[in-house]
Scaffold this motif. Structure first.
Motif, PDB file in Angstrom:
ATOM      1  N   ILE A   1      -8.007  71.738  23.299  1.00  0.00           N
ATOM      2  CA  ILE A   1      -8.396  70.610  24.160  1.00  0.00           C
ATOM      3  C   ILE A   1      -7.811  69.307  23.620  1.00  0.00           C
ATOM      4  CG2 ILE A   1     -10.378  69.198  24.857  1.00  0.00           C
ATOM      5  CD1 ILE A   1     -11.925  71.922  25.136  1.00  0.00           C
ATOM      6  N   ARG A   2      -7.855  69.126  22.310  1.00  0.00           N
ATOM      7  CA  ARG A   2      -7.276  67.914  21.712  1.00  0.00           C
ATOM      8  C   ARG A   2      -5.753  67.869  21.936  1.00  0.00           C
ATOM      9  NH1 ARG A   2     -11.385  69.049  18.054  1.00  0.00           N
ATOM     10  NH2 ARG A   2     -12.994  67.442  18.051  1.00  0.00           N
ATOM     11  N   ALA A   3      -5.109  69.027  21.910  1.00  0.00           N
ATOM     12  CA  ALA A   3      -3.672  69.075  22.175  1.00  0.00           C
ATOM     13  C   ALA A   3      -3.366  68.662  23.610  1.00  0.00           C
ATOM     14  CB  ALA A   3      -3.124  70.476  21.889  1.00  0.00           C
ATOM     15  N   LEU A   4      -4.347  68.798  24.496  1.00  0.00           N
ATOM     16  CA  LEU A   4      -4.186  68.367  25.890  1.00  0.00           C
ATOM     17  C   LEU A   4      -4.448  66.868  26.048  1.00  0.00           C
ATOM     18  CD1 LEU A   4      -6.060  71.316  27.661  1.00  0.00           C
ATOM     19  CD2 LEU A   4      -3.582  70.919  27.609  1.00  0.00           C
ATOM     20  N   GLY A   5      -4.831  66.200  24.953  1.00  0.00           N
ATOM     21  CA  GLY A   5      -5.074  64.752  24.996  1.00  0.00           C
ATOM     22  C   GLY A   5      -6.504  64.371  25.332  1.00  0.00           C
ATOM     23  N   LEU A   6      -7.419  65.321  25.198  1.00  0.00           N
ATOM     24  CA  LEU A   6      -8.820  65.075  25.537  1.00  0.00           C
ATOM     25  C   LEU A   6      -9.716  65.429  24.364  1.00  0.00           C
ATOM     26  CD1 LEU A   6      -8.770  66.842  29.017  1.00  0.00           C
ATOM     27  CD2 LEU A   6      -8.951  64.380  28.642  1.00  0.00           C
ATOM     28  N   THR A   7     -10.916  64.899  24.383  1.00  0.00           N
ATOM     29  CA  THR A   7     -11.943  65.354  23.455  1.00  0.00           C
ATOM     30  C   THR A   7     -12.715  66.473  24.154  1.00  0.00           C
ATOM     31  OG1 THR A   7     -13.655  63.849  24.258  1.00  0.00           O
ATOM     32  CG2 THR A   7     -12.189  63.011  22.499  1.00  0.00           C
ATOM     33  N   PRO A   8     -13.394  67.335  23.406  1.00  0.00           N
ATOM     34  CA  PRO A   8     -14.189  68.378  24.071  1.00  0.00           C
ATOM     35  C   PRO A   8     -15.202  67.830  25.088  1.00  0.00           C
ATOM     36  CG  PRO A   8     -13.835  68.995  21.799  1.00  0.00           C
ATOM     37  CD  PRO A   8     -13.310  67.579  21.952  1.00  0.00           C
ATOM     38  N   PRO A   9     -15.943  66.749  24.789  1.00  0.00           N
ATOM     39  CA  PRO A   9     -16.849  66.235  25.836  1.00  0.00           C
ATOM     40  C   PRO A   9     -16.108  65.730  27.080  1.00  0.00           C
ATOM     41  CG  PRO A   9     -17.528  65.422  23.681  1.00  0.00           C
ATOM     42  CD  PRO A   9     -16.185  66.075  23.506  1.00  0.00           C
ATOM     43  N   GLN A  10     -14.940  65.112  26.902  1.00  0.00           N
ATOM     44  CA  GLN A  10     -14.161  64.668  28.058  1.00  0.00           C
ATOM     45  C   GLN A  10     -13.715  65.860  28.892  1.00  0.00           C
ATOM     46  OE1 GLN A  10     -11.113  62.439  26.005  1.00  0.00           O
ATOM     47  NE2 GLN A  10     -12.160  60.480  26.344  1.00  0.00           N
TER      48      GLN A  10
ATOM     49  N   LEU B   1     -13.648  57.870  30.339  1.00  0.00           N
ATOM     50  CA  LEU B   1     -12.860  58.536  31.377  1.00  0.00           C
ATOM     51  C   LEU B   1     -12.545  57.571  32.522  1.00  0.00           C
ATOM     52  CD1 LEU B   1     -14.618  62.024  31.457  1.00  0.00           C
ATOM     53  CD2 LEU B   1     -12.309  61.537  30.612  1.00  0.00           C
ATOM     54  N   ALA B   2     -13.509  56.712  32.854  1.00  0.00           N
ATOM     55  CA  ALA B   2     -13.273  55.708  33.902  1.00  0.00           C
ATOM     56  C   ALA B   2     -12.220  54.702  33.442  1.00  0.00           C
ATOM     57  CB  ALA B   2     -14.584  55.007  34.255  1.00  0.00           C
ATOM     58  N   ASP B   3     -12.278  54.300  32.178  1.00  0.00           N
ATOM     59  CA  ASP B   3     -11.279  53.366  31.637  1.00  0.00           C
ATOM     60  C   ASP B   3      -9.874  53.946  31.722  1.00  0.00           C
ATOM     61  OD1 ASP B   3     -13.304  51.571  31.028  1.00  0.00           O
ATOM     62  OD2 ASP B   3     -13.337  52.043  28.873  1.00  0.00           O
ATOM     63  N   ARG B   4      -9.760  55.261  31.603  1.00  0.00           N
ATOM     64  CA  ARG B   4      -8.452  55.915  31.676  1.00  0.00           C
ATOM     65  C   ARG B   4      -8.052  56.241  33.118  1.00  0.00           C
ATOM     66  NH1 ARG B   4      -8.100  60.083  26.615  1.00  0.00           N
ATOM     67  NH2 ARG B   4      -5.891  59.961  27.099  1.00  0.00           N
ATOM     68  N   GLY B   5      -8.934  55.927  34.058  1.00  0.00           N
ATOM     69  CA  GLY B   5      -8.620  56.133  35.470  1.00  0.00           C
ATOM     70  C   GLY B   5      -8.830  57.546  35.965  1.00  0.00           C
ATOM     71  N   TRP B   6      -9.574  58.355  35.231  1.00  0.00           N
ATOM     72  CA  TRP B   6      -9.763  59.751  35.604  1.00  0.00           C
ATOM     73  C   TRP B   6     -11.038  60.013  36.390  1.00  0.00           C
ATOM     74  CZ3 TRP B   6      -8.149  61.259  30.019  1.00  0.00           C
ATOM     75  CH2 TRP B   6      -6.755  61.271  29.926  1.00  0.00           C
ATOM     76  N   VAL B   7     -12.047  59.169  36.235  1.00  0.00           N
ATOM     77  CA  VAL B   7     -13.270  59.294  37.030  1.00  0.00           C
ATOM     78  C   VAL B   7     -13.639  57.919  37.569  1.00  0.00           C
ATOM     79  CG1 VAL B   7     -14.172  61.245  35.683  1.00  0.00           C
ATOM     80  CG2 VAL B   7     -14.954  58.926  35.165  1.00  0.00           C
ATOM     81  N   GLU B   8     -14.465  57.951  38.585  1.00  0.00           N
ATOM     82  CA  GLU B   8     -14.997  56.706  39.140  1.00  0.00           C
ATOM     83  C   GLU B   8     -16.451  56.923  39.512  1.00  0.00           C
ATOM     84  OE1 GLU B   8     -12.713  55.766  42.627  1.00  0.00           O
ATOM     85  OE2 GLU B   8     -13.185  57.659  43.599  1.00  0.00           O
ATOM     86  N   ARG B   9     -17.179  55.828  39.547  1.00  0.00           N
ATOM     87  CA  ARG B   9     -18.567  55.845  39.992  1.00  0.00           C
ATOM     88  C   ARG B   9     -18.605  55.197  41.368  1.00  0.00           C
ATOM     89  NH1 ARG B   9     -18.963  54.201  34.412  1.00  0.00           N
ATOM     90  NH2 ARG B   9     -20.321  55.582  33.206  1.00  0.00           N
ATOM     91  N   VAL B  10     -19.228  55.891  42.311  1.00  0.00           N
ATOM     92  CA  VAL B  10     -19.341  55.368  43.664  1.00  0.00           C
ATOM     93  C   VAL B  10     -20.804  55.424  44.092  1.00  0.00           C
ATOM     94  CG1 VAL B  10     -16.985  55.969  44.332  1.00  0.00           C
ATOM     95  CG2 VAL B  10     -18.812  57.617  44.692  1.00  0.00           C
ATOM     96  N   ALA B  11     -21.145  54.588  45.037  1.00  0.00           N
ATOM     97  CA  ALA B  11     -22.523  54.540  45.513  1.00  0.00           C
ATOM     98  C   ALA B  11     -22.926  55.880  46.120  1.00  0.00           C
ATOM     99  CB  ALA B  11     -22.679  53.428  46.542  1.00  0.00           C
ATOM    100  N   HIS B  12     -24.140  56.291  45.829  1.00  0.00           N
ATOM    101  CA  HIS B  12     -24.702  57.514  46.412  1.00  0.00           C
ATOM    102  C   HIS B  12     -24.953  57.238  47.885  1.00  0.00           C
ATOM    103  CE1 HIS B  12     -27.605  60.712  47.241  1.00  0.00           C
ATOM    104  NE2 HIS B  12     -27.200  61.297  46.120  1.00  0.00           N
ATOM    105  N   GLY B  13     -24.638  58.184  48.742  1.00  0.00           N
ATOM    106  CA  GLY B  13     -24.773  57.977  50.182  1.00  0.00           C
ATOM    107  C   GLY B  13     -26.185  57.691  50.649  1.00  0.00           C
ATOM    108  N   SER B  14     -27.184  58.317  50.056  1.00  0.00           N
ATOM    109  CA  SER B  14     -28.550  58.166  50.562  1.00  0.00           C
ATOM    110  C   SER B  14     -29.527  57.560  49.556  1.00  0.00           C
ATOM    111  CB  SER B  14     -29.081  59.534  51.019  1.00  0.00           C
ATOM    112  OG  SER B  14     -29.096  60.433  49.931  1.00  0.00           O
ATOM    113  N   ASP B  15     -29.106  57.366  48.305  1.00  0.00           N
ATOM    114  CA  ASP B  15     -30.006  56.837  47.283  1.00  0.00           C
ATOM    115  C   ASP B  15     -29.301  55.708  46.553  1.00  0.00           C
ATOM    116  OD1 ASP B  15     -31.724  56.288  45.200  1.00  0.00           O
ATOM    117  OD2 ASP B  15     -31.981  58.380  44.582  1.00  0.00           O
TER     118      ASP B  15
END
Length: 146
Positions: free
Chosen positions: A29-38, A74-88
């Motif tokens: 996983i580290r060779a792929l440029g990620l940490t195990p939690p990522q 992950l968000a800083d690296r542009g891989w995930v984003e947080r968006v508003a929940h549709g109903s909550d």
């Protein structure tokens, strides 16, 4: 009732097996440029429309306190984003971005191929034995939770 001399070798074997698996998996996983939690977050979000942080925490091996920092990085690296929940409006959905989806499409199959190579030469019967033994051990621990 079991005495420590009866079960301690089993606990030691379990810990040693997990440590060996973790070392083998984490190095790749580290060779792929990620940490195990990522990788855990990327793999969990892959092929989904995203999920709340609570759902993500329930489906990963990451503690709640660590999860926020992992998602932030992950968000800083542009891989995930947080968006508003549709109903909550009180919660947000964490989902892969297009870049995160591309990372998942590259990293997940590569890691599965790495693990497949580790298991090369193991017969279906061997896998069945290991699965049965691990499920039995899992049930032993679940009895201790109740």
């Amino acid at each position: 009732m079991s005495q420590p001399a009866d079960f301690l070798p089993t606990v030691q074997a379990l810990v040693q097996c997990y440590q060996a698996f973790e070392a083998c998996s984490a190095a790749h996983i580290r060779a792929l440029g990620l940490t195990p939690p990522q990788f855990d977050v990327i793999a969990t979000l892959g092929n989904t429309q995203g999920m709340t942080a609570t759902e993500l925490g329930d489906k990963t091996l990451i503690t709640k306190g660590t999860l926020t920092g992992v998602v932030d990085r992950l968000a800083d690296r542009g891989w995930v984003e947080r968006v508003a929940h549709g109903s909550d409006r009180r919660c947000q959905i964490v989902r892969l971005t297009k870049s995160g989806e591309a990372l998942f499409a590259r990293a997940f199959p590569a890691h599965m191929a790495h693990l497949a190579a580790c298991f090369a030469g193991t017969s279906a019967a061997g896998h069945a034995r290991w699965q049965a033994a691990l499920r039995g051990l899992e049930q032993t621990f679940r009895k201790g939770i109740a």
